[in-house]
Design a protein around this motif. Structure first.
Motif, PDB file in Angstrom:
ATOM      1  N   UNK A  91      16.163  14.689  -7.230  1.00  0.00           N
ATOM      2  CA  UNK A  91      14.856  15.304  -7.427  1.00  0.00           C
ATOM      3  C   UNK A  91      13.781  14.350  -6.921  1.00  0.00           C
ATOM      4  N   UNK A  92      12.522  14.803  -6.924  1.00  0.00           N
ATOM      5  CA  UNK A  92      11.450  13.993  -6.344  1.00  0.00           C
ATOM      6  C   UNK A  92      11.346  12.620  -7.004  1.00  0.00           C
ATOM      7  N   UNK A  93      11.421  12.592  -8.333  1.00  0.00           N
ATOM      8  CA  UNK A  93      11.252  11.315  -9.041  1.00  0.00           C
ATOM      9  C   UNK A  93      12.354  10.335  -8.647  1.00  0.00           C
ATOM     10  N   UNK A  94      13.595  10.823  -8.605  1.00  0.00           N
ATOM     11  CA  UNK A  94      14.704   9.942  -8.246  1.00  0.00           C
ATOM     12  C   UNK A  94      14.612   9.513  -6.790  1.00  0.00           C
ATOM     13  N   UNK A  95      14.192  10.431  -5.917  1.00  0.00           N
ATOM     14  CA  UNK A  95      14.066  10.090  -4.501  1.00  0.00           C
ATOM     15  C   UNK A  95      12.971   9.052  -4.289  1.00  0.00           C
TER      16      UNK A  95
ATOM     17  N   UNK B  43       0.839  -1.201   0.000  1.00  0.00           N
ATOM     18  CA  UNK B  43       0.000   0.000   0.000  1.00  0.00           C
ATOM     19  C   UNK B  43       0.873   1.251   0.000  1.00  0.00           C
ATOM     20  N   UNK B  44       1.897   1.269   0.858  1.00  0.00           N
ATOM     21  CA  UNK B  44       2.785   2.429   0.912  1.00  0.00           C
ATOM     22  C   UNK B  44       3.523   2.619  -0.406  1.00  0.00           C
ATOM     23  N   UNK B  45       3.997   1.532  -1.004  1.00  0.00           N
ATOM     24  CA  UNK B  45       4.720   1.641  -2.278  1.00  0.00           C
ATOM     25  C   UNK B  45       3.817   2.159  -3.384  1.00  0.00           C
ATOM     26  N   UNK B  46       2.572   1.685  -3.418  1.00  0.00           N
ATOM     27  CA  UNK B  46       1.644   2.085  -4.477  1.00  0.00           C
ATOM     28  C   UNK B  46       1.232   3.544  -4.357  1.00  0.00           C
ATOM     29  N   UNK B  47       1.202   4.086  -3.145  1.00  0.00           N
ATOM     30  CA  UNK B  47       0.712   5.443  -2.923  1.00  0.00           C
ATOM     31  C   UNK B  47       1.830   6.451  -2.659  1.00  0.00           C
ATOM     32  N   UNK B  48       3.079   6.001  -2.686  1.00  0.00           N
ATOM     33  CA  UNK B  48       4.194   6.879  -2.344  1.00  0.00           C
ATOM     34  C   UNK B  48       4.297   8.089  -3.266  1.00  0.00           C
ATOM     35  N   UNK B  49       4.280   7.859  -4.578  1.00  0.00           N
ATOM     36  CA  UNK B  49       4.479   8.954  -5.535  1.00  0.00           C
ATOM     37  C   UNK B  49       3.374  10.003  -5.399  1.00  0.00           C
ATOM     38  N   UNK B  50       2.131   9.557  -5.334  1.00  0.00           N
ATOM     39  CA  UNK B  50       1.019  10.508  -5.207  1.00  0.00           C
ATOM     40  C   UNK B  50       1.104  11.270  -3.899  1.00  0.00           C
ATOM     41  N   UNK B  51       1.492  10.572  -2.823  1.00  0.00           N
ATOM     42  CA  UNK B  51       1.581  11.229  -1.519  1.00  0.00           C
ATOM     43  C   UNK B  51       2.646  12.319  -1.540  1.00  0.00           C
TER      44      UNK B  51
END
Length: 230
Positions: free
Chosen positions: A60-64, A26-34
């Protein structure tokens, strides 16, 4: 005389499958949106800065996000990552996407110890926030009122004896008066080095070896009287 019980979560109060098959995905699936939605919130911004510093680069955010997903896949015990996971799970609990899992014997066992005047504490690699969310949203209701305190990796690693010495200091009891429950031999060994009493909880798929540590099948088998029989 045991005056406090310190409990592990994963595999002790809560099934491994709930953590690995529900919470982590759940955390992995929602990490980017969060991250995109909350990156400017001060608490989240601080955690992202801490995660960048831990990664050792100006990502940057994407790499992080990709780096944090890799940490999740490797089950890295990184404090800012664990805190971010807790915030994501908070949204999931609030939406009713899942409830915090505890084994059926846990609510009664905790209440029995509490009624006997034994203080209860949690020590988990998950953040304190995540711990409170899990126990606050179980099918048995909110179990947080039963606990006197919570510890996470900010106090140290779970395989480090000094962590258990620090916990004893925070609780304000001699280590010998604290019973630590876990399903992990390495954690029990560290607690024993700190002179805590120890017991292995033999949930599904757990078979040790546990050397000289007491073993029980569940919390129901560990009555206050049994704790002090040695």
């Amino acid at each position: 005389m045991i005056r406090a019980v310190l409990l592990d979560i994963e595999g002790t109060t809560t099934s491994l499958s709930f953590v690995h098959d529900t919470l982590f995905p759940y955390a992995a699936a929602h990490l980017a949106d969060f991250v995109r939605e909350h990156r400017d919130d001060p608490p989240v911004a601080r955690l992202l800065a801490d995660a960048r510093a831990y990664a050792g680069g100006d990502l940057d955010d994407a790499a992080l996000i990709e780096r944090m997903r890799a940490w999740m896949d490797a089950d890295q015990k990184i404090t800012p990552l664990k805190a971010l996971q807790g915030l994501i799970w908070e949204n999931g609990y609030a939406r009713g996407d899942f409830h915090g899992h505890v084994y059926p014997d846990v609510p009664g066992g905790l209440q029995r110890w509490k009624d006997a005047g034994i203080d209860l504490y949690i020590f988990s690699s998950g953040s304190v926030h995540a711990q409170k969310l899990l126990f606050g949203h179980t099918e048995a209701g909110d179990l947080n009122p039963l606990f006197s305190g919570y510890f996470d990796t900010r106090i140290g690693g779970k395989r480090d004896a000094d962590s258990y010495r620090r916990i004893a200091g925070e609780i304000g009891l001699p280590p010998e008066q604290i019973l630590f429950l876990s399903d992990r031999p390495e954690e029990l060994a560290a607690a024993a080095l700190a002179r805590m009493d120890t017991t292995a909880v033999l949930r599904e798929g757990v078979d040790g070896p546990f050397d000289r540590h007491r073993t029980v099948p569940d919390l129901a088998a560990l009555t206050p009287a049994a704790m002090n029989r040695g």
